[in-house]
Design an enzyme around this catalytic site. Structure first.
Site, PDB file in Angstrom:
ATOM      1  CD  GLU A 177      35.599  36.732  39.530  1.00 40.20           C
ATOM      2  OE1 GLU A 177      35.388  37.024  40.716  1.00 40.20           O
ATOM      3  OE2 GLU A 177      35.997  37.568  38.691  1.00 40.20           O
ATOM      4  N   PRO A 182      47.298  48.791  41.793  1.00 38.17           N
ATOM      5  CG  PRO A 182      46.983  51.028  41.292  1.00 38.17           C
ATOM      6  CD  PRO A 182      47.901  49.877  41.028  1.00 38.17           C
ATOM      7  NE  ARG A 183      39.947  43.330  41.967  1.00 35.79           N
ATOM      8  CZ  ARG A 183      40.031  42.079  41.547  1.00 35.79           C
ATOM      9  NH1 ARG A 183      41.213  41.539  41.308  1.00 35.79           N
ATOM     10  NH2 ARG A 183      38.945  41.355  41.373  1.00 35.79           N
ATOM     11  N   GLY A 232      46.346  42.033  34.427  1.00 31.68           N
ATOM     12  CA  GLY A 232      46.631  40.630  34.225  1.00 31.68           C
ATOM     13  C   GLY A 232      48.045  40.186  34.534  1.00 31.68           C
ATOM     14  CD  GLU A 233      52.482  42.888  32.993  1.00 33.16           C
ATOM     15  OE1 GLU A 233      53.009  42.753  31.873  1.00 33.16           O
ATOM     16  OE2 GLU A 233      52.796  43.795  33.781  1.00 33.16           O
ATOM     17  CG  ASN A 289      44.230  34.646  45.083  1.00 38.00           C
ATOM     18  OD1 ASN A 289      44.525  34.025  46.093  1.00 38.00           O
ATOM     19  ND2 ASN A 289      44.382  34.142  43.866  1.00 38.00           N
ATOM     20  CD  GLU A 345      47.543  35.100  41.704  1.00 38.73           C
ATOM     21  OE1 GLU A 345      47.855  36.308  41.847  1.00 38.73           O
ATOM     22  OE2 GLU A 345      46.821  34.686  40.788  1.00 38.73           O
TER      23      GLU A 345
END
Length: 433
Positions: free
Chosen positions: A65, A274-275, A318-319, A343, A346
């Site tokens: 988000e 990994p998330r 963030g990558e 998501n 992307e």
């Protein structure tokens, strides 16, 4: 009613305290921002920086988000150069990313929905508008904003069938909260109808589409992707398989499949993302026990040659959106368990050969668009990953065609950002009068 909510929150927090303490000690999570979360102690320095400027407050729960709000913030800033923008988040990983994405903006942790914390934040920020990402509704926050005549908007809004049933079950508590929302920019018509049935006035709900389609990159040669390509020594001779936003045991299953395939397909490289950051160490140990020596992204300080690794563990935050730009084949994780998927737009925008598991309830509408248009495939179970991947390697032309269709579908569904900004700008202009 507020006292009842405070009591309920207090009971829940007390019950969760042992678990929070345990997780804090074992994973490093939940250690930051307690004064801001529990007491609403937005730093006074933040208030001083704001001065007399009108404030727009944007909130993103966590990494996804926070990232999604960036183009929205940039558009609003362009339209309102006199305003001061503040960004809040709930998680530590969200804050880490926010510091990278918004280095010049004011950041803080979102307050728990106690009356005292909400009142203090409102008093210190005095926002002109509050923008909540996707679905982050809290009765005391919304009630206080309504009392102060501060409009609240929900952008990229979605309301799953499960959440909808829950709100309907407690309609006596939640209906008044929904009725106070000034704008709901819904991802699709079904979500819009659920918000209306929960109590949002029809005229305040508009179907804008998902801004996820706008917040993407199509260019595999963009600076960020090229930097990663150079960093890990990949070139056109390699077939890159990325398994991203994973939960257990998706990483292990994918790596076992890779071990089965690597001898017959020596150009294959596997990248695992990994998330959740707290699982990085766990995943590293698991992969190391499967006959591979994974390279850790966090340990790469300069370019390495491709022969130095076959499995890369991306243990940074963030990558992922840029790593997807390297993928020939992309399996979007979180979709083989109970989470409901992550998501997939992307990798689709880059034209990758996209697949995901059977549980994609969080992205139902997006999955339908990709599946119906031939831009993605659904793998029905973890045991199907190996045979599916073998087929993609033996018939790469199928994946290339699928990737082209995916990219076209993403382009066709762009435009939600402009519609959302238009709705928010109308509120801002109204507040100026």
């Amino acid at each position: 009613m507020p006292w009842l909510l405070n009591l309920m929150y207090s009971i829940f927090l007390a019950a969760a305290s042992p678990w929070l303490l345990f997780r804090s000690l074992t994973t490093g999570r939940y250690r930051e921002g307690w004064s801001q979360k529990l007491l609403g102690n937005v730093p006074q320095a933040l208030r001083k920086k704001i001065g007399s400027k009108p404030v727009v407050w944007l909130h993103g729960v966590s990494v996804g988000e926070v990232q999604l709000l960036k183009p929205l913030l940039e558009q609003l800033r362009q339209n309102n150069p006199q305003a001061c923008f503040v960004v809040s988040t709930t998680t530590q990983s969200g804050m880490d990313l926010a510091k990278k994405l918004y280095p010049n903006d004011l950041l803080f942790y979102f307050p728990f929905d106690f009356t005292w914390s909400v009142h203090r934040v409102m008093a210190r920020l005095r926002p002109q508008l509050i923008v909540l990402g996707e679905l982050e509704l809290w009765p005391n926050l919304i009630g206080r904003a309504a009392k102060l005549k501060i409009p609240i908007a929900v952008v990229n809004a979605r309301l799953s069938e499960r959440s909808f049933r829950g709100y309907q079950r407690f309609a006596w508590l939640t209906r008044a909260m929904f009725s106070k929302l000034q704008l709901v920019a819904a991802q699709d018509q079904s979500y819009a109808e659920r918000f209306v049935r929960c109590g949002v006035p029809t005229e305040r709900v508009r179907v804008t589409g998902s801004t996820k389609f706008d917040n993407v990159t199509f260019d595999r040669q963009c600076e960020q992707v090229e930097r990663l390509r150079s960093l890990v020594g990949l070139d056109a001779s390699h077939t890159v398989w990325i398994v991203g936003s994973t939960q257990s045991p998706e990483e292990v299953v994918a790596t076992r499949a890779f071990v089965e395939l690597r001898d017959s397909h020596p150009s294959l490289q596997l990248i695992v993302v990994p998330r959740h950051p707290e699982r990085f160490e766990e995943v590293f140990r698991e992969l190391g026990g499967l006959g591979v020596a994974p390279l850790r992204r966090s340990q790469i300080e300069s370019s390495v040659s491709a022969q130095d690794w076959q499995v890369l563990l991306v243990d940074t935050v963030g990558e992922l959106r840029w790593w997807w730009g390297l993928a020939d084949v992309a399996i979007v994780g979180g979709s083989f368990g109970s989470r409901g998927g992550q998501n997939m737009i992307e990798p689709a925008a880059y034209g990758a050969n996209v697949a995901f598991g059977p549980n994609t309830s969080n992205f139902r509408d997006i999955c339908e668009i990709l599946l119906n248009g031939g831009g993605a495939v659904r793998i029905e179970g973890l045991d199907e990953i190996l045979p599916w991947m073998r087929e993609q390697l033996e018939r790469p032309e199928i994946g290339k065609l699928r990737g082209k269709k995916a990219q076209e579908l993403v382009k066709q569904h762009q435009g939600a950002l402009a519609k959302t900004v238009e709705g928010l700008q109308a509120i801002i202009e109204q507040q100026k009068r």
